[in-house]
Design a protein around this motif. Structure first.
Motif, PDB file in Angstrom:
ATOM      1  N   ASN A  61     -13.156  -7.816   7.515  1.00 21.58           N
ATOM      2  CA  ASN A  61     -12.672  -7.198   6.276  1.00 21.58           C
ATOM      3  C   ASN A  61     -13.789  -6.721   5.356  1.00 21.58           C
ATOM      4  N   TYR A 123      -4.871 -14.046  -0.189  1.00 16.80           N
ATOM      5  CA  TYR A 123      -3.665 -14.764   0.253  1.00 16.80           C
ATOM      6  C   TYR A 123      -3.126 -15.636  -0.874  1.00 16.80           C
ATOM      7  N   HIS A 147       1.811  -7.527   3.889  1.00 17.26           N
ATOM      8  CA  HIS A 147       1.051  -8.649   4.413  1.00 17.26           C
ATOM      9  C   HIS A 147       1.862  -9.945   4.385  1.00 17.26           C
ATOM     10  N   THR A 148       1.579 -10.825   5.334  1.00 19.15           N
ATOM     11  CA  THR A 148       2.288 -12.101   5.451  1.00 19.15           C
ATOM     12  C   THR A 148       2.269 -12.899   4.151  1.00 19.15           C
ATOM     13  N   SER A 149       1.156 -12.828   3.412  1.00 20.58           N
ATOM     14  CA  SER A 149       1.051 -13.589   2.169  1.00 20.58           C
ATOM     15  C   SER A 149       2.107 -13.165   1.162  1.00 20.58           C
ATOM     16  N   ASP A 187       1.829  -2.434   0.150  1.00 17.32           N
ATOM     17  CA  ASP A 187       0.373  -2.319   0.234  1.00 17.32           C
ATOM     18  C   ASP A 187       0.026  -0.862  -0.024  1.00 17.32           C
ATOM     19  N   TYR A 190      -2.214  -0.016   4.510  1.00 15.75           N
ATOM     20  CA  TYR A 190      -1.780  -1.099   5.390  1.00 15.75           C
ATOM     21  C   TYR A 190      -2.859  -1.369   6.437  1.00 15.75           C
ATOM     22  N   SER A 191      -3.349  -2.613   6.435  1.00 19.52           N
ATOM     23  CA  SER A 191      -4.529  -2.932   7.239  1.00 19.52           C
ATOM     24  C   SER A 191      -4.281  -2.811   8.728  1.00 19.52           C
ATOM     25  N   THR A 192      -3.055  -3.072   9.189  1.00 19.90           N
ATOM     26  CA  THR A 192      -2.814  -3.081  10.629  1.00 19.90           C
ATOM     27  C   THR A 192      -2.734  -1.682  11.224  1.00 19.90           C
ATOM     28  N   ASP A 216      -0.445  -4.224  -3.436  1.00 21.58           N
ATOM     29  CA  ASP A 216      -1.592  -4.942  -2.891  1.00 21.58           C
ATOM     30  C   ASP A 216      -2.668  -3.920  -2.522  1.00 21.58           C
ATOM     31  N   HIS A 219      -6.932  -3.480   0.782  1.00 17.99           N
ATOM     32  CA  HIS A 219      -7.589  -2.640   1.787  1.00 17.99           C
ATOM     33  C   HIS A 219      -7.869  -1.231   1.281  1.00 17.99           C
TER      34      HIS A 219
END
Length: 231
Positions: A61, A123, A147-149, A187, A190-192, A216, A219
């Motif tokens: 990251n 997170y 994100h999961t968080s 987000d 999106y990081s993915t 968020d 990223h």
């Protein structure tokens, strides 16, 4: 010469770990061992060729390669040497004279906000923020790639969670019309996937419906927007 007798040292046998359940053993075999033996061929995905000085790293990251920057390392060591008199405590209790508060205010000014709060991690920030602004009476609308968080924060708040299709403001609007105003969670990047959120459209939906919106910027901060101040 005097010889001293020493008692023999008894080495105990290693204690075996408690057995795992049959269910977990089957799950490990199904979801991990088969991949390890075939797809990964007995090698960790993280083990490969050592990157050179001109390599682009995609496995972390630290997008801007700031971790080892001489100015940052120098500031960290100076803080350890010079700031020993400051009390270590949660940042919500820090006075404006504390260097952490100076950093929070500087970051807030940079992105055009009134104030900021530094947390231990992104997170923990998301986990705490959702619990602060949502509750069982507050619907939370989350992009399916959030994100999961953020999902975990909504769950910890006991809030009813409603996923909407990725980057689809029309689907979001239909859900809000059905379940009522609450919190929209996206987000900005999106990081993915690297997808960029259509923020203007999302904000318009949120404002029309009387929703709050949480963005968020983990990223995008430093990489996108005017002077890198996010989207």
């Amino acid at each position: 010469m005097e010889v001293l007798d020493r008692p023999a040292v008894t080495v105990s046998a290693p204690v075996s770990a408690a057995p795992i359940s049959d269910h977990l053993a089957r799950r490990v075999q199904r979801e991990f061992t088969s991949r390890w033996d075939t797809l990964w061929q007995g090698r960790s995905l993280l083990h490969g060729r050592t990157p050179g000085s001109d390599a682009v790293r995609l496995d972390g990251n630290d997008y801007l390669n700031l971790t080892g920057h001489p100015d940052i390392v120098r500031a960290q060591t100076d803080a350890l040497r010079c700031d020993g008199e400051f009390v270590i405590q949660s940042s919500v209790f820090l006075l404006d004279s504390h260097p952490a508060r100076s950093l929070e205010k500087s970051l807030a000014r940079w992105i055009g906000k009134e104030d900021g709060l530094i947390c231990q991690s992104g997170y923990s920030a998301n986990l705490g923020l959702l619990q602060a602004i949502a509750d069982p009476q507050t619907p939370v609308y989350l992009d399916t790639l959030a994100h999961t968080s953020l999902w975990e924060g909504a769950r910890r708040a006991g809030a009813p969670s409603h996923p909407f299709r990725h980057n689809d403001p029309q689907h979001l609007e239909r859900l809000v019309a059905r379940h009522g105003p609450g919190v929209v969670v996206v987000d900005s990047v999106y990081s993915t996937t690297g997808a960029v959120c259509p923020l203007e459209s999302m904000v318009e939906v949120a404002e029309r419906a009387g929703c709050m919106i949480l963005v968020d910027e983990s990223h995008s901060l430093g990489t996108h927007g005017l002077a890198g101040a996010g989207l």
